[in-house]
Design an enzyme around this catalytic site. Structure first.
Site, short mmCIF file in Angstrom:
data_model
loop_
_atom_site.label_atom_id
_atom_site.label_comp_id
_atom_site.label_asym_id
_atom_site.label_seq_id
_atom_site.Cartn_x
_atom_site.Cartn_y
_atom_site.Cartn_z
N SER A 165 0.63 -1.14 -0.01
CA SER A 165 -0.01 0.34 0.17
C SER A 165 0.79 0.70 -0.09
O SER A 165 2.15 1.33 0.49
CB SER A 165 -0.78 0.06 1.54
N ILE B 2 3.48 4.05 -0.59
CA ILE B 2 4.49 4.63 -1.24
C ILE B 2 4.89 3.84 -1.84
O ILE B 2 5.82 3.06 -2.46
CB ILE B 2 5.24 5.80 -0.89
N SER C 64 11.78 10.34 7.44
CA SER C 64 10.25 11.40 6.73
C SER C 64 10.35 12.44 7.43
O SER C 64 11.04 12.90 8.45
CB SER C 64 9.28 10.57 8.04
N TYR D 172 8.17 7.87 16.08
CA TYR D 172 8.01 8.01 14.58
C TYR D 172 9.38 8.72 14.77
O TYR D 172 10.05 8.18 14.09
CB TYR D 172 6.62 8.49 13.83
N LYS E 202 12.51 7.37 12.75
CA LYS E 202 13.45 7.90 11.92
C LYS E 202 14.39 9.04 12.26
O LYS E 202 15.47 8.89 10.89
CB LYS E 202 12.00 8.77 11.38
N THR F 41 -1.26 8.88 1.84
CA THR F 41 -1.72 7.51 1.51
C THR F 41 -2.58 7.00 3.15
O THR F 41 -2.91 7.50 3.83
CB THR F 41 -0.65 7.29 2.21
#
Length: 469
Positions: free
Chosen positions: A199, A201, A325, A351, A355, A386
């Site tokens: 799903s 990108i 990100s 998150y 990253k 997305t």
């Protein structure tokens, strides 16, 4: 009728030249008048394949609907096009020429309506357009572009936080693509492993790489979704060299089992795309007792890449693409905070911290594995629309949906880092829209050398029992 006839010779095999040119979506890379192109029928390019190419005219634009009328693989393609102002027949022939390929291009344009009245006056301009197109085709196939650098305008934007953030939008993508070079590298012998490929990108990148002929191994958690993804990609692209591996990458024992299967198979890996990810709210722990953000976003790509390093080295020029990100710009590297605790937990912060750490790991691997000819870079896709963004950040999605990039736009730099010849000339960089970009928008997020070494030691020595708490 206006006839254009041009020839070029390029140092590429007939097969490579034919494959690139016969997919008429590439016209946007070598024809200066083409501004957008899409293939409107599924499968590999063959007789009956249809394209729509939108071309810029002195006044406005025109959509040309092409159909492949005849095709002899690696030798000849004929396309019939129709637009409001003219009909066109393109005939392109590919012949061996010494160490390269001789390309003969003939276009027959039949004006319609008002354009017929000005036919004679249009001839010089149309002939000039034909010459320019073939020169663009030659430049694309020569594939001799310099290593990527940061433009002055991007450097200025990165020095100012708000302009830098604005680059993450759809506007930033459209701004960047005006300066991109063609990508004509042939990927048919390239084996690429992509995680999180069912799903968003990841799926968009898999589709684009499959269309370019790459042999894909897709890592997907759910067997049913994996089978459906493989079947769909084969149908859409006509590429049958697509397979799936099943693994829940938030579980380290499944990561290790995946590594064991791939290493045992012994197939060299040309490109590894570490894309799998999710934003967890509220805080979760895996069945192994690991905080989920840390497990999936950092420890998983770390273990997977380290385990597959021999296969990347065996390819003779392996590449790793780590998907990070823009959120990482908000966080410094603080190793003791990488495993988020219950108190004051924020999924977006966890998150971003993971990253940020993955970006530092990217830089370290680029140095560590240079002697193995492994190129390691990171990219961030900008703000892409997305399913993951919509479900994990509904407020952000609601506020920004009008400026979000499509999944294909978000995936573009993944595909470029995996495919472009010049992308292999740099390592240890962060890319946005095919340009190296700053890894820090603010000085207070810059880590010390000591913290970087602390991260290296922490990941090298990590044991599952370290996750307690």
């Amino acid at each position: 009728m206006i006839t254009l006839h041009e020839t070029i010779t390029v140092e590429r095999t007939r097969s490579e030249a034919f494959r690139y040119i016969s997919d008429f979506r590439t016209t946007t890379e070598w024809d200066a008048t083409a501004i957008r192109a899409e293939k409107t029928t599924p499968g590999a390019v063959d007789k009956g394949t249809e394209f729509v190419v939108h071309c810029r005219l002195p006044l406005g634009s025109v959509a040309i609907r092409y159909t492949v009328a005849a095709l002899e693989p690696d030798h000849y393609i004929e396309l019939h096009g129709s637009a409001s102002l003219f009909d066109i027949v393109d005939r392109i022939t590919f012949d061996d020429s010494g160490s390269g390929t001789h390309i003969d291009y003939v276009a027959e344009i039949t004006p319609k309506g008002a354009m017929r009245m000005a036919e004679s006056a249009l001839v010089p301009g149309m002939q000039r357009m034909g010459r320019n197109s073939l020169q663009g085709m030659q430049r694309a196939l020569e594939d001799d572009f310099p290593a990527p650098t940061t433009s002055d305008s991007s450097r200025r934007a990165d020095n100012l936080v708000l302009p830098g953030l604005a680059m993450f939008s759809r506007w930033g993508y459209r701004r960047g693509r005006k300066h991109w070079n063609p990508v004509s590298a042939d990927l048919r012998d390239q084996h690429m492993v992509i995680t999180g490929a069912n799903s968003g990108i990841g799926l968009a990148a898999a589709r684009q790489l499959a269309e370019r002929g790459a042999q894909l191994t897709l890592v997907v958690r759910n067997p049913e979704k994996a089978a459906a993804t493989v079947e769909s990609l084969i149908f859409e692209t006509g590429n049958h060299s697509i397979a799936a591996e099943i693994a829940d990458l938030s579980l380290m024992h499944e990561v290790d089992q995946l590594v064991d299967r791939l290493v045992t198979a012994g197939r060299p890996i040309d490109v590894l795309v570490n894309n799998a990810g999710a934003l967890f709210n509220p805080r979760r722990e895996t069945s192994e007792g690991l905080e989920a953000s840390f497990a999936l976003l950092l420890l998983s790509p770390y273990r997977l890449s380290r385990g597959l390093q021999p296969l990347l080295a065996a390819s003779g020029g392996g590449r790793i693409v780590n998907v990070v990100s823009g959120g990482m710009y908000s966080q410094p590297l603080e190793v003791h905070k990488l495993i988020a605790r219950e108190k004051n937990y924020s999924g977006s912060v966890a998150y971003a911290r993971a990253k940020r750490a993955l970006m530092v790991v990217t830089e370290q691997w680029a140095e560590d594995w240079a002697d193995d000819n492994i190129v390691v870079n990171a990219m961030h896709p900008g703000w892409a629309d997305t399913p993951g963004v919509e479900s994990a950040l509904p407020g952000f999605h609601r506020l920004t949906r009008r400026i979000l990039r499509s999944p294909d736009e978000g995936a573009d730099t993944i595909v470029w880092l995996a495919a472009a010849t010049e992308a292999g000339a740099v390592s240890g960089k962060l890319f946005l829209d095919r340009e190296p970009r700053t890894t820090h928008l603010r000085d207070n997020t810059r880590e010390t050398p000591e913290e970087r070494e602390k991260l290296r030691a922490f990941l090298e020595d990590f044991r599952l029992e370290n996750a307690a708490g």
